[in-house]
Design an enzyme around this catalytic site. Sequence first.
Site, PDB file in Angstrom:
ATOM      1  N   SER A  18       0.836  -1.216   0.000  1.00  0.00           N
ATOM      2  CA  SER A  18       0.000   0.000   0.000  1.00  0.00           C
ATOM      3  C   SER A  18       0.863   1.254   0.000  1.00  0.00           C
ATOM      4  O   SER A  18       0.691   2.150  -0.828  1.00  0.00           O
ATOM      5  CB  SER A  18      -0.860   0.067   1.255  1.00  0.00           C
ATOM      6  OG  SER A  18      -1.664  -1.027   1.374  1.00  0.00           O
ATOM      7  N   GLY A 147       3.440  10.683   9.060  1.00  0.00           N
ATOM      8  CA  GLY A 147       2.358  11.620   9.342  1.00  0.00           C
ATOM      9  C   GLY A 147       1.030  10.899   9.230  1.00  0.00           C
ATOM     10  O   GLY A 147       0.994   9.699   8.959  1.00  0.00           O
ATOM     11  N   ALA A 151      -2.513   5.395   2.901  1.00  0.00           N
ATOM     12  CA  ALA A 151      -2.097   5.254   1.506  1.00  0.00           C
ATOM     13  C   ALA A 151      -3.275   5.442   0.558  1.00  0.00           C
ATOM     14  O   ALA A 151      -3.160   6.079  -0.492  1.00  0.00           O
ATOM     15  CB  ALA A 151      -1.483   3.869   1.309  1.00  0.00           C
ATOM     16  N   LYS A 202       1.749   4.661  17.929  1.00  0.00           N
ATOM     17  CA  LYS A 202       0.324   5.017  17.791  1.00  0.00           C
ATOM     18  C   LYS A 202      -0.546   3.808  17.456  1.00  0.00           C
ATOM     19  O   LYS A 202      -1.726   3.757  17.805  1.00  0.00           O
ATOM     20  CB  LYS A 202       0.130   6.142  16.767  1.00  0.00           C
ATOM     21  CG  LYS A 202       0.826   5.945  15.423  1.00  0.00           C
ATOM     22  CD  LYS A 202      -0.012   5.310  14.377  1.00  0.00           C
ATOM     23  CE  LYS A 202       0.820   4.835  13.203  1.00  0.00           C
ATOM     24  NZ  LYS A 202       0.069   4.248  12.117  1.00  0.00           N
ATOM     25  N   ASP A 255      -1.033  11.445  13.638  1.00  0.00           N
ATOM     26  CA  ASP A 255      -1.160  10.046  13.221  1.00  0.00           C
ATOM     27  C   ASP A 255      -1.983   9.251  14.234  1.00  0.00           C
ATOM     28  O   ASP A 255      -2.729   8.327  13.873  1.00  0.00           O
ATOM     29  CB  ASP A 255       0.250   9.432  13.071  1.00  0.00           C
ATOM     30  CG  ASP A 255       0.294   8.334  12.028  1.00  0.00           C
ATOM     31  OD1 ASP A 255      -0.770   8.012  11.458  1.00  0.00           O
ATOM     32  OD2 ASP A 255       1.386   7.780  11.782  1.00  0.00           O
ATOM     33  N   ARG A 266      -5.908  -0.767   9.873  1.00  0.00           N
ATOM     34  CA  ARG A 266      -5.961  -2.212  10.149  1.00  0.00           C
ATOM     35  C   ARG A 266      -5.866  -2.452  11.665  1.00  0.00           C
ATOM     36  O   ARG A 266      -6.424  -3.404  12.185  1.00  0.00           O
ATOM     37  CB  ARG A 266      -4.796  -2.925   9.460  1.00  0.00           C
ATOM     38  CG  ARG A 266      -4.783  -2.762   7.954  1.00  0.00           C
ATOM     39  CD  ARG A 266      -3.491  -3.333   7.358  1.00  0.00           C
ATOM     40  NE  ARG A 266      -3.227  -2.767   6.039  1.00  0.00           N
ATOM     41  CZ  ARG A 266      -2.103  -2.960   5.358  1.00  0.00           C
ATOM     42  NH1 ARG A 266      -1.137  -3.699   5.849  1.00  0.00           N
ATOM     43  NH2 ARG A 266      -1.937  -2.411   4.171  1.00  0.00           N
ATOM     44  N   ASN A 267      -5.126  -1.575  12.353  1.00  0.00           N
ATOM     45  CA  ASN A 267      -4.936  -1.747  13.803  1.00  0.00           C
ATOM     46  C   ASN A 267      -6.231  -1.486  14.563  1.00  0.00           C
ATOM     47  O   ASN A 267      -6.592  -2.214  15.472  1.00  0.00           O
ATOM     48  CB  ASN A 267      -3.825  -0.817  14.282  1.00  0.00           C
ATOM     49  CG  ASN A 267      -2.539  -1.125  13.564  1.00  0.00           C
ATOM     50  OD1 ASN A 267      -1.977  -2.199  13.730  1.00  0.00           O
ATOM     51  ND2 ASN A 267      -2.104  -0.211  12.694  1.00  0.00           N
TER      52      ASN A 267
END
Length: 346
Positions: A18, A147, A151, A202, A255, A266-267
Amino acid sequence: MSSSSLESHRIAVIGAGSWGTALGAWLANNGHTVRIWDVDQKIIEDINHHHQNSQYFKDIELPNGLQGCNTLESAIESCSAVVVAVPSRVFHLAVNSVSDHLHLMDSGTKPIVIWGTKGFDSETGDLLSEVTARILKDRATTATIAGPSFAYEVIRGMPTGFHLASTNAEDIESVANMFRNKTSLVYTTDDIVGVQVGGATKNVIAIAAGIADGLGFGTNTRALLITRGFAEMNRLNVALGGRTETLMGLSGMGDLLLTCSGDLSRNRRLGLGLGSGKQLDSILEEIGQEVEGLQSARETYHVGKKLDVFMPMTERVYRILYEQLPPMQAAMELLAIGPSIPDRNR
Ligand SMILES: NC(=O)c1ccc[n+]([C@@H]2O[C@H](COP(=O)([O-])OP(=O)(O)OC[C@H]3O[C@@H](n4cnc5c(N)ncnc54)[C@H](O)[C@@H]3O)[C@@H](O)[C@H]2O)c1
């Protein structure tokens, strides 16, 4: 090095997932000649034969200036800059390969190595700047770009802001100019530690925020987690030598906000699944792509422990992922800790 934003470079991108594809398209649209390489040659064939990377972006036509390469050597040859965009668990391997082929790069200028990878080194827990310094020594100018930047949105040209961090003060603006355009704001800083700590930690807080949402808690709880999560990210940042003002910027708070609230993360999706009672394996299968936060949680937990930094949320996320701590019990434990910690105001 000239600092003209119109200067065109030959740039190699390592990793065509990505982020590598979005970075490659972005740089090609800026007028640079970009060659991209990935261990997965199906992606490279797709890019060269169909001008697309259908595995990650089904509906995006990639610019002509982005060309796929079958070998790392052919990607890197004659380039003045390399951008590494592979997952952090293989970052050291990719940088080692780049190092082995540095002599193929444009001999007229000092090579530039930039990474968009976020995380700690999977073997040592080191920052990726320590990995690049160890491998490349002073043979290249190094920088990282980070930052709040999904994507999916960058490749569509949506306005986005970044930190570009480098300790090479004299080259930093020239490197930033490679990326700058009408929709990309690139702020420069010499605080390479602060920028990397934001990106590496993060994801852990995003998993926690996802878990809270999955448990059915509301926006109050999410704001509580983001704010206290930022506090523990910053304790680690300061312990590693980063500056609080950097963490308060795009690569830290920016972020963090993106990852904790955007469903493209995804997290966050991993956390949502865990909070709603799903098993880890089935969540990962559902997401179908690498979830880097799984590793970030382990690395961040161990780095924090080594430096004796108080990181209660990171510890709970680690125990949920690796020690089967039930999410609701983790929430109760965090509430029980309460504000009675020495640095509660930070
Ligand atoms: N996806 C995003 O929106 C985004 C945004 C900013 C930063 N990042 C960071 O960029 C890094 C990569 O993330 P991603 O989302 O592109 O991952 P991804 O899983 O989408 O893609 C990773 C790619 O790297 C390739 N790869 C693996 N090992 C390699 C090696 N040794 N050499 C060359 N290629 C290799 C894989 O085949 C895959 O195509 C991560 O650290 C992530 O945190 C991602």
